[in-house]
Design a protein around this motif. Structure first.
Motif, PDB file in Angstrom:
ATOM      1  N   TYR A  40      36.749  41.491  40.805  1.00 25.02           N
ATOM      2  CA  TYR A  40      38.101  42.022  40.947  1.00 25.02           C
ATOM      3  C   TYR A  40      38.936  40.980  41.669  1.00 25.02           C
ATOM      4  O   TYR A  40      38.535  40.491  42.727  1.00 25.02           O
ATOM      5  CB  TYR A  40      38.079  43.348  41.732  1.00 25.02           C
ATOM      6  N   ASP A  89      40.102  54.029  32.150  1.00 23.40           N
ATOM      7  CA  ASP A  89      41.306  53.392  32.680  1.00 23.40           C
ATOM      8  C   ASP A  89      41.510  53.827  34.124  1.00 23.40           C
ATOM      9  O   ASP A  89      41.236  54.974  34.481  1.00 23.40           O
ATOM     10  CB  ASP A  89      42.544  53.806  31.882  1.00 23.40           C
ATOM     11  N   MET A  93      44.655  49.645  34.342  1.00 20.73           N
ATOM     12  CA  MET A  93      43.643  48.653  33.988  1.00 20.73           C
ATOM     13  C   MET A  93      42.541  49.327  33.180  1.00 20.73           C
ATOM     14  O   MET A  93      42.201  50.480  33.437  1.00 20.73           O
ATOM     15  CB  MET A  93      43.041  48.028  35.249  1.00 20.73           C
ATOM     16  N   PHE A  95      38.586  49.373  32.174  1.00 22.24           N
ATOM     17  CA  PHE A  95      37.277  48.975  32.680  1.00 22.24           C
ATOM     18  C   PHE A  95      36.185  49.387  31.706  1.00 22.24           C
ATOM     19  O   PHE A  95      36.317  50.394  31.008  1.00 22.24           O
ATOM     20  CB  PHE A  95      36.979  49.673  34.022  1.00 22.24           C
ATOM     21  N   TYR A 115      30.782  47.079  36.994  1.00 22.00           N
ATOM     22  CA  TYR A 115      31.946  47.201  36.112  1.00 22.00           C
ATOM     23  C   TYR A 115      32.455  45.854  35.636  1.00 22.00           C
ATOM     24  O   TYR A 115      32.210  44.808  36.256  1.00 22.00           O
ATOM     25  CB  TYR A 115      33.086  47.971  36.802  1.00 22.00           C
ATOM     26  N   LEU A 117      36.246  44.376  34.383  1.00 27.22           N
ATOM     27  CA  LEU A 117      37.690  44.600  34.259  1.00 27.22           C
ATOM     28  C   LEU A 117      38.207  43.762  33.107  1.00 27.22           C
ATOM     29  O   LEU A 117      38.111  42.529  33.121  1.00 27.22           O
ATOM     30  CB  LEU A 117      38.400  44.218  35.562  1.00 27.22           C
TER      31      LEU A 117
END
Length: 119
Positions: A40, A89, A93, A95, A115, A117
């Motif tokens: 992230y 979402d 964003m 994912f 996760y 992104l």
């Protein structure tokens, strides 16, 4: 309720908890010792359940009436262990989440989340 249905219910609880910043739902979906891991803002984020929930709550809820996006792409169960790949979402964003789940004392819970992104 079958194991598959129970797992899907936990995934729904998780996605709706994120969408609407529902701390109680997220606490119910995640095991207290779980980790949330991914990239992230160009850095590896490695969060505890409580750090993850705090970040979701700080971001705030989607507007009322928002339909949460959730697409379970794979769900694999063997005994009391399961793996779920889900697209969702959050805060504008998209994912892809890989959720490791375990059935503990008769209840499915997320014990780990990795996760991705999407750009």
């Amino acid at each position: 309720m079958t194991d598959r249905q129970a797992i899907e219910a936990v995934v729904h609880l998780y996605v709706e908890g994120m969408t609407f910043a529902n701390e109680a739902a997220l606490r119910k979906a995640f095991h207290p010792k779980c980790a949330v891991i991914g990239h992230y803002e160009s850095a590896v984020e490695w969060s505890t359940r409580d750090e993850f929930i705090a970040a979701i709550v700080a971001e705030g809820s989607a507007p009322p009436g928002t339909q949460p996006h959730m697409d379970i792409q794979t769900l694999d169960v063997v005994g009391d262990a399961a793996s779920v790949k889900v697209s969702d979402d959050f805060a504008g964003m998209r994912f892809t989440d890989y959720l490791s789940m375990l059935k503990i004392e008769g209840r499915w819970t997320i014990v780990n989340k990795v996760y991705y992104l999407h750009n």
